[in-house]
Design a protein around this motif. Structure first.
Motif, mmCIF file in Angstrom:
data_model
loop_
_atom_site.group_PDB
_atom_site.id
_atom_site.type_symbol
_atom_site.label_atom_id
_atom_site.label_comp_id
_atom_site.label_asym_id
_atom_site.label_seq_id
_atom_site.Cartn_x
_atom_site.Cartn_y
_atom_site.Cartn_z
ATOM 1 N N ILE A 72 13.169 -20.914 -38.433
ATOM 2 C CA ILE A 72 13.971 -21.410 -37.317
ATOM 3 C C ILE A 72 14.952 -22.466 -37.813
ATOM 4 O O ILE A 72 16.135 -22.478 -37.427
ATOM 5 C CB ILE A 72 13.062 -21.997 -36.227
ATOM 6 N N ALA A 73 14.466 -23.354 -38.684
ATOM 7 C CA ALA A 73 15.314 -24.441 -39.175
ATOM 8 C C ALA A 73 16.463 -23.925 -40.036
ATOM 9 O O ALA A 73 17.606 -24.349 -39.894
ATOM 10 C CB ALA A 73 14.470 -25.432 -39.980
ATOM 11 N N VAL A 74 16.152 -22.988 -40.938
ATOM 12 C CA VAL A 74 17.166 -22.496 -41.876
ATOM 13 C C VAL A 74 18.151 -21.568 -41.188
ATOM 14 O O VAL A 74 19.370 -21.765 -41.225
ATOM 15 C CB VAL A 74 16.502 -21.800 -43.076
ATOM 16 N N PHE A 75 17.621 -20.531 -40.550
ATOM 17 C CA PHE A 75 18.507 -19.539 -39.953
ATOM 18 C C PHE A 75 19.032 -19.979 -38.584
ATOM 19 O O PHE A 75 20.148 -19.618 -38.204
ATOM 20 C CB PHE A 75 17.776 -18.200 -39.821
ATOM 21 N N GLY A 76 18.218 -20.761 -37.863
ATOM 22 C CA GLY A 76 18.660 -21.200 -36.550
ATOM 23 C C GLY A 76 19.676 -22.323 -36.627
ATOM 24 O O GLY A 76 20.803 -22.191 -36.167
ATOM 25 N N MET A 77 19.281 -23.441 -37.235
ATOM 26 C CA MET A 77 20.127 -24.629 -37.235
ATOM 27 C C MET A 77 21.185 -24.611 -38.323
ATOM 28 O O MET A 77 22.287 -25.112 -38.130
ATOM 29 C CB MET A 77 19.257 -25.878 -37.393
ATOM 30 N N ARG A 78 20.875 -24.048 -39.473
ATOM 31 C CA ARG A 78 21.807 -24.131 -40.600
ATOM 32 C C ARG A 78 22.740 -22.936 -40.699
ATOM 33 O O ARG A 78 23.743 -23.003 -41.409
ATOM 34 C CB ARG A 78 21.031 -24.275 -41.917
ATOM 35 N N LEU A 79 22.479 -21.854 -39.972
ATOM 36 C CA LEU A 79 23.341 -20.685 -40.052
ATOM 37 C C LEU A 79 23.823 -20.261 -38.672
ATOM 38 O O LEU A 79 25.019 -20.183 -38.413
ATOM 39 C CB LEU A 79 22.590 -19.522 -40.727
ATOM 40 N N VAL A 80 22.879 -20.006 -37.761
ATOM 41 C CA VAL A 80 23.255 -19.519 -36.437
ATOM 42 C C VAL A 80 23.882 -20.627 -35.598
ATOM 43 O O VAL A 80 24.860 -20.395 -34.881
ATOM 44 C CB VAL A 80 22.020 -18.938 -35.710
ATOM 45 N N PHE A 81 23.348 -21.844 -35.685
ATOM 46 C CA PHE A 81 23.816 -22.939 -34.840
ATOM 47 C C PHE A 81 25.312 -23.222 -34.997
ATOM 48 O O PHE A 81 26.024 -23.342 -33.982
ATOM 49 C CB PHE A 81 22.999 -24.199 -35.118
ATOM 50 N N PRO A 82 25.855 -23.339 -36.224
ATOM 51 C CA PRO A 82 27.303 -23.556 -36.341
ATOM 52 C C PRO A 82 28.114 -22.423 -35.716
ATOM 53 O O PRO A 82 29.166 -22.666 -35.122
ATOM 54 C CB PRO A 82 27.524 -23.626 -37.861
ATOM 55 N N VAL A 83 27.612 -21.192 -35.828
ATOM 56 C CA VAL A 83 28.317 -20.053 -35.233
ATOM 57 C C VAL A 83 28.282 -20.141 -33.703
ATOM 58 O O VAL A 83 29.281 -19.878 -33.031
ATOM 59 C CB VAL A 83 27.687 -18.726 -35.710
ATOM 60 N N VAL A 84 27.133 -20.538 -33.155
ATOM 61 C CA VAL A 84 27.008 -20.682 -31.702
ATOM 62 C C VAL A 84 27.947 -21.774 -31.193
ATOM 63 O O VAL A 84 28.574 -21.636 -30.129
ATOM 64 C CB VAL A 84 25.544 -20.999 -31.316
ATOM 65 N N ILE A 85 28.043 -22.863 -31.945
ATOM 66 C CA ILE A 85 28.947 -23.957 -31.565
ATOM 67 C C ILE A 85 30.378 -23.437 -31.449
ATOM 68 O O ILE A 85 31.089 -23.710 -30.473
ATOM 69 C CB ILE A 85 28.889 -25.098 -32.598
ATOM 70 N N VAL A 86 30.795 -22.686 -32.457
ATOM 71 C CA VAL A 86 32.151 -22.148 -32.456
ATOM 72 C C VAL A 86 32.348 -21.199 -31.281
ATOM 73 O O VAL A 86 33.367 -21.243 -30.586
ATOM 74 C CB VAL A 86 32.437 -21.429 -33.786
ATOM 75 N N ALA A 87 31.370 -20.334 -31.057
ATOM 76 C CA ALA A 87 31.485 -19.349 -29.978
ATOM 77 C C ALA A 87 31.614 -20.017 -28.615
ATOM 78 O O ALA A 87 32.441 -19.611 -27.785
ATOM 79 C CB ALA A 87 30.275 -18.416 -29.997
ATOM 80 N N ILE A 88 30.802 -21.054 -28.384
ATOM 81 C CA ILE A 88 30.829 -21.728 -27.081
ATOM 82 C C ILE A 88 32.091 -22.568 -26.916
ATOM 83 O O ILE A 88 32.773 -22.509 -25.888
ATOM 84 C CB ILE A 88 29.572 -22.606 -26.909
ATOM 85 N N SER A 89 32.415 -23.371 -27.936
ATOM 86 C CA SER A 89 33.548 -24.283 -27.825
ATOM 87 C C SER A 89 34.880 -23.540 -27.770
ATOM 88 O O SER A 89 35.806 -23.954 -27.064
ATOM 89 C CB SER A 89 33.553 -25.271 -28.989
ATOM 90 N N MET A 281 26.851 -23.192 -47.298
ATOM 91 C CA MET A 281 26.282 -24.186 -46.391
ATOM 92 C C MET A 281 24.849 -23.818 -46.021
ATOM 93 O O MET A 281 23.947 -24.655 -46.046
ATOM 94 C CB MET A 281 27.137 -24.286 -45.129
ATOM 95 N N ALA A 282 24.644 -22.557 -45.679
ATOM 96 C CA ALA A 282 23.306 -22.103 -45.297
ATOM 97 C C ALA A 282 22.334 -22.217 -46.473
ATOM 98 O O ALA A 282 21.177 -22.625 -46.301
ATOM 99 C CB ALA A 282 23.360 -20.665 -44.794
ATOM 100 N N LEU A 283 22.785 -21.881 -47.677
ATOM 101 C CA LEU A 283 21.923 -21.970 -48.854
ATOM 102 C C LEU A 283 21.538 -23.415 -49.152
ATOM 103 O O LEU A 283 20.356 -23.738 -49.344
ATOM 104 C CB LEU A 283 22.627 -21.355 -50.070
ATOM 105 N N GLY A 284 22.530 -24.298 -49.201
ATOM 106 C CA GLY A 284 22.261 -25.691 -49.546
ATOM 107 C C GLY A 284 21.413 -26.405 -48.516
ATOM 108 O O GLY A 284 20.400 -27.037 -48.847
ATOM 109 N N LEU A 285 21.798 -26.306 -47.242
ATOM 110 C CA LEU A 285 21.040 -26.964 -46.193
ATOM 111 C C LEU A 285 19.670 -26.324 -46.013
ATOM 112 O O LEU A 285 18.698 -27.004 -45.662
ATOM 113 C CB LEU A 285 21.817 -26.922 -44.880
ATOM 114 N N GLY A 286 19.584 -25.019 -46.253
ATOM 115 C CA GLY A 286 18.293 -24.334 -46.152
ATOM 116 C C GLY A 286 17.304 -24.818 -47.198
ATOM 117 O O GLY A 286 16.124 -25.034 -46.904
ATOM 118 N N ILE A 287 17.781 -24.995 -48.427
ATOM 119 C CA ILE A 287 16.917 -25.522 -49.484
ATOM 120 C C ILE A 287 16.443 -26.929 -49.122
ATOM 121 O O ILE A 287 15.265 -27.271 -49.254
ATOM 122 C CB ILE A 287 17.663 -25.543 -50.837
ATOM 123 N N GLY A 288 17.369 -27.753 -48.653
ATOM 124 C CA GLY A 288 16.998 -29.107 -48.258
ATOM 125 C C GLY A 288 15.983 -29.119 -47.130
ATOM 126 O O GLY A 288 15.036 -29.911 -47.138
#
Length: 379
Positions: A72-89, A281-288
């Motif tokens: 959830i953290a990697v794919f949700g917040m670090r990958l899907v979340f930025p895309v959702v932000i763009v889609a909504i805004s 971005m997804a790779l780096g933040l996901g590892i972290g």
């Protein structure tokens, strides 16, 4: 112990770095490494706070947090979340947003930047409520006694933390949100900040309330556990607390995920200062994110929070600082280095205070594990 706890993190690191090299060469590997360090430094206080919650959960739910939770953290917040932000805004479809992320990185970054006020307001309010509820609670162990003692007395006033949070939100919406977009030549974002901030407050109250309710139910059930088992043996039946435990653990798990999401806001936004590439971005933040989760479990299993009693205090002060920083960034740009250092300094300070306390107790021949009276760091 280290390999068992951090094994998945090491594996994901290796795979992520290899993927980065294959995707963009050695430059991409460097970018992913930097993003990983950025995420860990910004979220270290998250691990300390998570550990305080996770230690109340069973080993099974700890594994769920480390496996399902990290997905959830990697794919949700670090990958899907930025895309959702763009889609909504931008009021576009998610597929179109993904296309922008891969084919028009500059436009994608601009859309995420435009959405920053709502992100900062939501995350800032959620984190601010965590800090306020902590600081207004009367605790046996106090780190900064001169500050925490009077605040604990004020905390007896009902709904004080909610009132202060709403006042902070109003000030933010009437000052930072208005000024920032007037100077930038854009429409007033005060209404957006207010709406997002209230949404963050509601999210905290709902998720935190449900978590606390089921946690209390779980504690009550544990007190009756032995009696129930005896009755079950007499009747030839088995009494299972799985359903109750499952509900309690589920809502605490949900609380942890929302908490992690709020901590991730600054990391996701800050990542754009380093790269516009959504894959890196997804790779780096996901590892972290993997290391933050592993560190959380490590703190729980080692009993670090019990040995260094001021760590949780330092982490919550860092949360309060991060909440205020998020609100301030609606108008002013603050370096991610400063954001990360604030948390590191506060936690390091609380750790050193814990070490000094333990040394003082050892010199006096005291046992800090059985100590019941109020304890302060003397700071």
């Amino acid at each position: 112990m280290v390999l068992k706890t951090f094994g998945w993190s090491f594996a994901v690191t290796a795979l992520g770095l290899v993927a980065a090299v294959l995707f963009g060469g050695w430059t991409a590997l460097g970018v992913v490494a930097i993003l990983s360090v950025l995420e860990i430094s910004l979220s270290f206080d998250n691990a300390v706070v998570n550990a305080g919650i996770l230690k109340k959960m069973s080993a099974f739910w700890q594994r769920i947090f480390l496996t399902v939770g990290v997905l959830i953290a990697v794919f949700g917040m670090r990958l899907v979340f930025p895309v959702v932000i763009v889609a909504i805004s931008a009021k576009i479809g998610p597929i179109e947003a993904v296309d922008l992320a891969f084919n028009d990185a500059e436009r994608y970054e601009q859309l995420v930047t435009d959405a920053h006020p709502s992100i900062a307001a939501f995350g800032g309010m959620f984190l601010l409520m965590i800090f306020l509820d902590f600081i207004f609670e009367d605790r046996d162990i106090k780190w900064l006694g001169w500050l925490e003692r009077p605040l604990a007395k004020l905390g007896k006033i009902d709904m004080l933390s909610v009132c202060i949070a709403l006042i902070a939100l109003l000030i933010t919406a009437m000052t930072f949100a208005t000024q920032a977009h007037q100077h930038a030549g854009h429409a007033d974002k005060a209404a957006t900040v207010l709406l997002s901030g209230v949404a963050g407050l509601i999210t905290y109250l709902v998720v935190g309330g449900l978590s606390g309710f089921f946690e209390n139910r779980l504690e009550e059930e544990e007190e009756r556990e032995h009696e129930a088992e005896e009755e079950a043996k007499k009747s030839g039946k088995q009494v299972s607390a799985v359903q109750l435990v499952g509900k309690a653990a589920f809502f605490m798990f949900l609380y942890l995920e929302v908490l992690d999401a709020s901590f991730s806001f600054d990391g996701v936004i800050g990542a754009f200062a380093i790269t516009n590439d959504i894959v890196l971005m997804a790779l780096g933040l996901g590892i972290g994110a993997m290391y933050v989760r592993s560190l959380t479990v490590y703190l729980v299993r080692q009993g670090t929070l019990d040995d260094y009693v001021y760590l949780e205090h330092g982490a919550h002060y860092a949360i309060g600082a991060l909440a205020m920083i998020l609100l301030v960034t609606i108008q002013y740009q603050i370096s991610e280095i400063i954001t990360g250092l604030v948390g590191v300094v506060l936690i390091a300070w609380s750790f050193w205070s814990s070490v000094r306390r333990n040394r003082a107790l050892a010199a006096e021949g005291g046992d800090n594990s059985d100590e019941k009276q109020e304890v302060t760091s003397g700071v």
